[in-house]
Design a protein around this motif. Structure first.
Motif, PDB file in Angstrom:
ATOM      1  N   ASN A 145       0.861  -1.189   0.000  1.00  0.00           N
ATOM      2  CA  ASN A 145       0.000   0.000   0.000  1.00  0.00           C
ATOM      3  C   ASN A 145       0.900   1.243   0.000  1.00  0.00           C
ATOM      4  O   ASN A 145       1.793   1.381   0.840  1.00  0.00           O
ATOM      5  CB  ASN A 145      -0.914  -0.016   1.237  1.00  0.00           C
ATOM      6  N   HIS A 146       0.651   2.141  -0.935  1.00  0.00           N
ATOM      7  CA  HIS A 146       1.492   3.332  -1.131  1.00  0.00           C
ATOM      8  C   HIS A 146       1.566   4.221   0.122  1.00  0.00           C
ATOM      9  O   HIS A 146       2.632   4.694   0.508  1.00  0.00           O
ATOM     10  CB  HIS A 146       0.916   4.118  -2.316  1.00  0.00           C
ATOM     11  N   ALA A 147       0.422   4.419   0.765  1.00  0.00           N
ATOM     12  CA  ALA A 147       0.382   5.292   1.947  1.00  0.00           C
ATOM     13  C   ALA A 147       1.118   4.646   3.121  1.00  0.00           C
ATOM     14  O   ALA A 147       1.874   5.310   3.841  1.00  0.00           O
ATOM     15  CB  ALA A 147      -1.068   5.582   2.322  1.00  0.00           C
ATOM     16  N   ALA A 175       3.558   2.692   2.885  1.00  0.00           N
ATOM     17  CA  ALA A 175       4.984   2.782   2.576  1.00  0.00           C
ATOM     18  C   ALA A 175       5.551   4.156   2.935  1.00  0.00           C
ATOM     19  O   ALA A 175       6.613   4.255   3.556  1.00  0.00           O
ATOM     20  CB  ALA A 175       5.211   2.482   1.095  1.00  0.00           C
ATOM     21  N   HIS A 176       4.818   5.232   2.577  1.00  0.00           N
ATOM     22  CA  HIS A 176       5.280   6.591   2.946  1.00  0.00           C
ATOM     23  C   HIS A 176       5.447   6.697   4.462  1.00  0.00           C
ATOM     24  O   HIS A 176       6.427   7.240   4.964  1.00  0.00           O
ATOM     25  CB  HIS A 176       4.253   7.639   2.500  1.00  0.00           C
ATOM     26  N   ILE A 177       4.463   6.190   5.187  1.00  0.00           N
ATOM     27  CA  ILE A 177       4.473   6.328   6.645  1.00  0.00           C
ATOM     28  C   ILE A 177       5.557   5.447   7.262  1.00  0.00           C
ATOM     29  O   ILE A 177       6.343   5.906   8.105  1.00  0.00           O
ATOM     30  CB  ILE A 177       3.091   5.939   7.238  1.00  0.00           C
ATOM     31  N   ALA A 231       8.766  12.574  -1.537  1.00  0.00           N
ATOM     32  CA  ALA A 231       8.326  12.380  -2.918  1.00  0.00           C
ATOM     33  C   ALA A 231       8.127  10.871  -3.120  1.00  0.00           C
ATOM     34  O   ALA A 231       8.641  10.066  -2.332  1.00  0.00           O
ATOM     35  CB  ALA A 231       9.389  12.915  -3.860  1.00  0.00           C
ATOM     36  N   ASP A 232       7.412  10.483  -4.165  1.00  0.00           N
ATOM     37  CA  ASP A 232       7.203   9.054  -4.428  1.00  0.00           C
ATOM     38  C   ASP A 232       8.554   8.405  -4.731  1.00  0.00           C
ATOM     39  O   ASP A 232       9.384   8.983  -5.426  1.00  0.00           O
ATOM     40  CB  ASP A 232       6.243   8.877  -5.611  1.00  0.00           C
ATOM     41  N   ASN A 233       8.750   7.202  -4.190  1.00  0.00           N
ATOM     42  CA  ASN A 233      10.060   6.554  -4.336  1.00  0.00           C
ATOM     43  C   ASN A 233       9.937   5.041  -4.178  1.00  0.00           C
ATOM     44  O   ASN A 233       8.995   4.541  -3.570  1.00  0.00           O
ATOM     45  CB  ASN A 233      11.024   7.135  -3.287  1.00  0.00           C
ATOM     46  N   LEU A 259       0.880  12.718  10.152  1.00  0.00           N
ATOM     47  CA  LEU A 259       0.168  13.564   9.186  1.00  0.00           C
ATOM     48  C   LEU A 259       0.713  13.206   7.808  1.00  0.00           C
ATOM     49  O   LEU A 259       1.892  13.420   7.518  1.00  0.00           O
ATOM     50  CB  LEU A 259       0.371  15.061   9.487  1.00  0.00           C
ATOM     51  N   TYR A 260      -0.159  12.610   6.983  1.00  0.00           N
ATOM     52  CA  TYR A 260       0.212  12.161   5.638  1.00  0.00           C
ATOM     53  C   TYR A 260      -0.478  13.067   4.634  1.00  0.00           C
ATOM     54  O   TYR A 260      -1.703  13.093   4.556  1.00  0.00           O
ATOM     55  CB  TYR A 260      -0.218  10.698   5.466  1.00  0.00           C
ATOM     56  N   VAL A 261       0.311  13.846   3.922  1.00  0.00           N
ATOM     57  CA  VAL A 261      -0.260  14.840   3.002  1.00  0.00           C
ATOM     58  C   VAL A 261       0.370  14.731   1.622  1.00  0.00           C
ATOM     59  O   VAL A 261       1.592  14.799   1.480  1.00  0.00           O
ATOM     60  CB  VAL A 261      -0.062  16.281   3.546  1.00  0.00           C
TER      61      VAL A 261
END
Ligand code: FE2
Length: 321
Positions: free
Chosen positions: A106-108, A110-112, A282-284, A127-129
């Motif tokens: 899941n992309h989100a 992964a960011h977190i 940024a997306d990675n 906070l995911y923005v």
């Protein structure tokens, strides 16, 4: 042995390589965004053309060959269907060619998770923005619980739309931040409902002000209003849930003003605050590789022939190992 991760949910095709939580490579190529925004079919063509180049670059940056890769992860969603498909197909090719397990990420999450990993915090308020998302979350019972979120568009989307309406080039949030420098505050609608918020009313009001006010004043005021809404809701979630730390992640986490406001709020409550280096906001691909490695280490069952994408893959439905 290393894990490779492929990210392709929007205009970035990213490939990361991770070994025991250490990031060995994080390479990417970005489709150049025009004034018309993203056309998914064009972007997916670009991803298909460049996929093998970015994979080769990542292997070379990590000083290894495909023989050193023991698993592969790809972004299952959320994102743009045609773009997600290309990442999945690239991962599937590695999975079949090398006979290695494949994990959907899941992309989100992964960011977190990459931000949490780098912060060293055990259980932060998040906070995911980004362009499409604006959410306040924390981990509970093996998945992320959404405490509050945008009820319409993501804050990044609002900034990009405003940039386009104001004729800025390139038309995205970082350009709005440049125009905001030196602006003065004019009143704009501020909408927080508990821990949820909305941005379309603010966007419409800001665009309406453009003919009569300076671009600097409107840019500054819209940014201050939107970020204050996010910080107020995050502060409420942080205190109600008794967390000891805050992390900021996603594309809009690159905003220096938002970082400053969240850092000030966190410090005022003696809470720790962390935001990662911009290559992870940024997306990675590294964040996908990191979560895939965690899934593998935690004994998650890899996929076989059931490879899918999910454009609307909600974060609450993604298990977190
Ligand atoms: Fe993202």
């Amino acid at each position: 042995m290393a894990v490779i991760g492929i990210e392709s949910s929007a205009h970035t095709f990213g490939v990361g390589i991770v070994e025991k939580g250490k990031i060995l490579a994080n390479e990417k190529m970005m489709y150049p965004i025009s004034d018309k925004g993203i056309i998914p079919a064009k972007v997916s063509e670009y991803h298909a053309k460049n996929a093998s180049t970015v994979i080769r670059r990542a292997l070379s940056a990590a000083h290894m060959g495909l023989g050193n890769v023991e698993a592969v992860g790809y972004t299952k969603g959320p994102g743009l269907g045609p773009c997600l498909e290309i990442g999945m197909l690239a991962a599937k090719t590695l999975h079949e060619k090398l006979g290695i397990p494949i994990y959907p990420v899941n992309h989100a999450v992964a960011h977190i998770e990459i931000t949490k990993h780098l912060s060293g915090f055990a259980d932060p308020m998040v906070l995911y923005v980004s362009g499409g998302n604006s959410q306040i979350l924390s981990l509970a019972g093996g998945h992320y619980h959404v405490h509050g979120e945008t009820l319409d568009i993501g804050v990044g989307n609002m900034l990009d739309n405003f940039a386009r309406a104001a004729g800025m080039k390139p038309a995205w949030g970082s350009t709005v931040a440049k125009f905001a420098a030196g602006g003065r505050y004019v009143k704009l609608p501020y909408t927080v409902k508990g821990m949820d918020f909305t941005f379309t009313g603010l966007l419409t009001a800001a665009i309406k002000l453009l003919p009569s006010s300076s671009v600097a004043d409107v840019s500054f005021s819209m940014q201050e209003t939107a970020f204050s809404m996010l910080v107020e809701a995050t502060e409420r979630a942080l205190l109600l849930n008794g967390k000891d730390s805050v992390i900021l992640c996603g594309g809009v986490a690159q905003s220096l003003r938002l970082r400053e406001m969240l850092a000030t709020m966190s410090a005022s409550h003696k809470k720790r605050f962390y935001v990662a280096d911009n290559q992870f906001n940024a997306d990675n691909g590294a964040m996908i590789a990191y979560v895939a490695e965690r899934m593998k280490e935690s004994g998650c069952t890899p996929l076989r022939s059931d490879l899918t994408i999910n454009q609307k893959f909600r974060i609450e439905t993604a298990g977190v190992p």
